[in-house]
Scaffold this motif. Structure first.
Motif, mmCIF file in Angstrom:
data_model
loop_
_atom_site.group_PDB
_atom_site.id
_atom_site.type_symbol
_atom_site.label_atom_id
_atom_site.label_comp_id
_atom_site.label_asym_id
_atom_site.label_seq_id
_atom_site.Cartn_x
_atom_site.Cartn_y
_atom_site.Cartn_z
ATOM 1 N N ASP A 245 0.841 -1.190 0.000
ATOM 2 C CA ASP A 245 0.000 0.000 0.000
ATOM 3 C C ASP A 245 0.879 1.243 0.000
ATOM 4 O O ASP A 245 1.711 1.435 0.903
ATOM 5 C CB ASP A 245 -0.910 -0.012 1.230
ATOM 6 C CG ASP A 245 -1.919 -1.149 1.177
ATOM 7 O OD1 ASP A 245 -2.242 -1.595 0.060
ATOM 8 O OD2 ASP A 245 -2.373 -1.600 2.249
ATOM 9 N N ASP A 247 1.154 5.611 -0.708
ATOM 10 C CA ASP A 247 0.475 6.902 -0.789
ATOM 11 C C ASP A 247 0.846 7.523 -2.134
ATOM 12 O O ASP A 247 1.942 8.060 -2.305
ATOM 13 C CB ASP A 247 0.899 7.788 0.380
ATOM 14 C CG ASP A 247 0.179 9.136 0.361
ATOM 15 O OD1 ASP A 247 -0.668 9.344 -0.533
ATOM 16 O OD2 ASP A 247 0.484 9.962 1.230
ATOM 17 N N TYR A 280 -4.217 6.094 -1.034
ATOM 18 C CA TYR A 280 -3.503 4.824 -1.071
ATOM 19 C C TYR A 280 -3.883 3.999 -2.305
ATOM 20 O O TYR A 280 -5.065 3.895 -2.676
ATOM 21 C CB TYR A 280 -3.790 3.996 0.184
ATOM 22 C CG TYR A 280 -3.115 4.545 1.422
ATOM 23 C CD1 TYR A 280 -1.751 4.362 1.635
ATOM 24 C CD2 TYR A 280 -3.851 5.236 2.384
ATOM 25 C CE1 TYR A 280 -1.132 4.863 2.774
ATOM 26 C CE2 TYR A 280 -3.245 5.742 3.530
ATOM 27 C CZ TYR A 280 -1.882 5.553 3.707
ATOM 28 O OH TYR A 280 -1.271 6.052 4.817
ATOM 29 N N PRO A 393 -5.499 0.752 3.483
ATOM 30 C CA PRO A 393 -4.243 0.327 4.076
ATOM 31 C C PRO A 393 -4.434 -0.774 5.111
ATOM 32 O O PRO A 393 -5.360 -0.722 5.911
ATOM 33 C CB PRO A 393 -3.697 1.606 4.738
ATOM 34 C CG PRO A 393 -4.685 2.667 4.515
ATOM 35 C CD PRO A 393 -5.801 2.145 3.694
#
Length: 397
Positions: A245, A247, A280, A393
């Motif tokens: 995961d 950003d 994410y 996440p």
């Protein structure tokens, strides 16, 4: 390769299935036609020669005006046919659906002038056809399974040489890229060192510029090698495996920061707008970083001085959307589908040129279950939009 196997296997399965269906359909039609011809012959013979005491099975005779007239199923005799034969002297033959079956009916005048109506009940012939149809359907099902198995086997064997050739090609690209990365990095380092020494020694500006261009060329060559290596990994499914995961907003900001110096040198204003919270997605950081960097570099490269490149991120219907818009030279919209072809050139040969970068960008995006959209107008800029499924996440406990 998987799609090619499925395509070949599917074509073989469809061909075999159609062949079995055609054969079964022809067999059914032949049997049905033969039964109908036989019944009609028996019905006509019965109407010409038979008497009520000597009837074949499933056959009924009716003699109007005679004592008893003959036994008939419910709904018979057909009075209209009898009247038509009396008036014309010819014969009337028809089929009648009644009593849950189909009857063949012939009304005529026998050689002695005797009016007769013969009725044949086809329920047993219809039952035989139903049994035949069930048998054909079972055979069709078995044939479909056999066709699928045959198609799968043929697909694997037909595509195997191509798969092996592509695997060899990927291994060659991967091995060559690995082998080239080190000498290219060394050559670039050496060129940078020589450029610094040239500046310190006070060599003429054209020599220093030549060394700077050499360093830039080696950097570009290194980028191409990295693209080839990543493309080979993407084709092999390695770069998209074991994703984490990430950003995407933070990754994009880092890419914008890295590209801003080049944008300032070109006189291009580079801005980014993003929501305050993380966005994410699941993927491989190096691959996504390379894709976003290529998108930014492409926008800056094709935007003249004084132009703008705007980057925006947002959520949209369960997806994370990254848009890069520029005020550059743009492209014809009918050319959008070809922008992601490797080493594509504009329609006139002098238009915007595309190397490996955008092709690799699409490979990265699709391997992450995303989509890429390109919108442009000649002389009015371009807009590229990447969409990825939003990830929740994972919480480590």
């Amino acid at each position: 390769m998987h799609r090619a196997r499925l395509r070949v296997g599917g074509l073989v399965a469809v061909a075999v299935t159609l062949l079995v269906t055609l054969t079964g359909g022809l067999a059914y039609e032949v049997v049905a036609h033969a039964q109908t011809d036989q019944v009609i012959r028996e019905l006509r013979y019965t109407a010409d020669h038979a008497v009520p005491t000597q009837l074949p099975g499933c056959t009924f005779l009716y003699f109007p005006g005679e004592p008893g007239g003959g036994a008939l199923p419910p709904g018979f005799p057909l009075r209209a046919d009898l009247d038509a034969v009396r008036a014309s002297g010819g014969a009337v033959e028809r089929s009648v659906d009644a009593n849950g079956t189909t009857y063949l009916v012939r009304t005529q005048t026998q050689a002695g002038g005797r009016l007769v109506q013969a009725v044949f009940d086809t329920r047993y012939q219809l039952a035989d056809r139903e049994h035949l149809l069930v048998a054909l359907l079972i055979a069709e099902g078995v044939g479909l399974l056999a066709a699928a198995a045959t198609g799968w086997a043929v697909g694997r064997r037909a595509v195997a040489p191509l798969a092996e050739a592509l695997a060899r090609q990927r291994r060659f690209v991967t091995d060559a890229s690995h082998e080239l990365r080190t000498p290219i990095a060394r050559a670039r380092t050496r060129a940078q060192l020589l450029a610094r020494r040239a500046a310190a020694a006070g060599l003429p500006a054209e020599h220093r510029d030549g060394l700077d261009r050499l360093s830039g060329s080696l950097r570009g060559l290194g980028d191409i090698v990295d693209d080839l290596l990543l493309s080979a990994r993407m084709a092999a499914g390695q770069a998209s495996a074991d994703g984490t995961d990430l950003d995407l907003a933070a990754l994009t900001e880092a890419a914008v920061t890295a590209e801003r110096e080049r944008a300032e040198q070109e006189g291009v204003v580079l801005t980014v707008a993003r929501p305050p919270e993380p966005l994410y997605v699941t993927g491989v950081q190096t691959a996504l970083r390379r894709a976003v960097g290529e998108l930014l570099a492409n926008a800056v490269r094709h935007t003249p001085g004084g132009g703008r490149v705007e980057v925006s991120l947002r959520r949209a219907a369960g997806q994370v959307e990254l848009t890069v818009s520029d005020t550059g030279e743009g492209f014809a919209q009918d050319e959008a589908a070809h922008l992601f072809d490797r080493f594509h050139r504009g329609a006139t040969g002098r238009d915007r040129q595309f190397g490996l970068g955008l092709a690799l960008l699409r490979e990265v995006v699709t391997s992450h279950r995303g989509t890429v959209e390109a919108v442009g107008h000649p002389g009015a800029g371009a807009r590229f939009t990447l969409r990825f499924p939003e990830a929740v996440p994972r919480v480590v406990t």
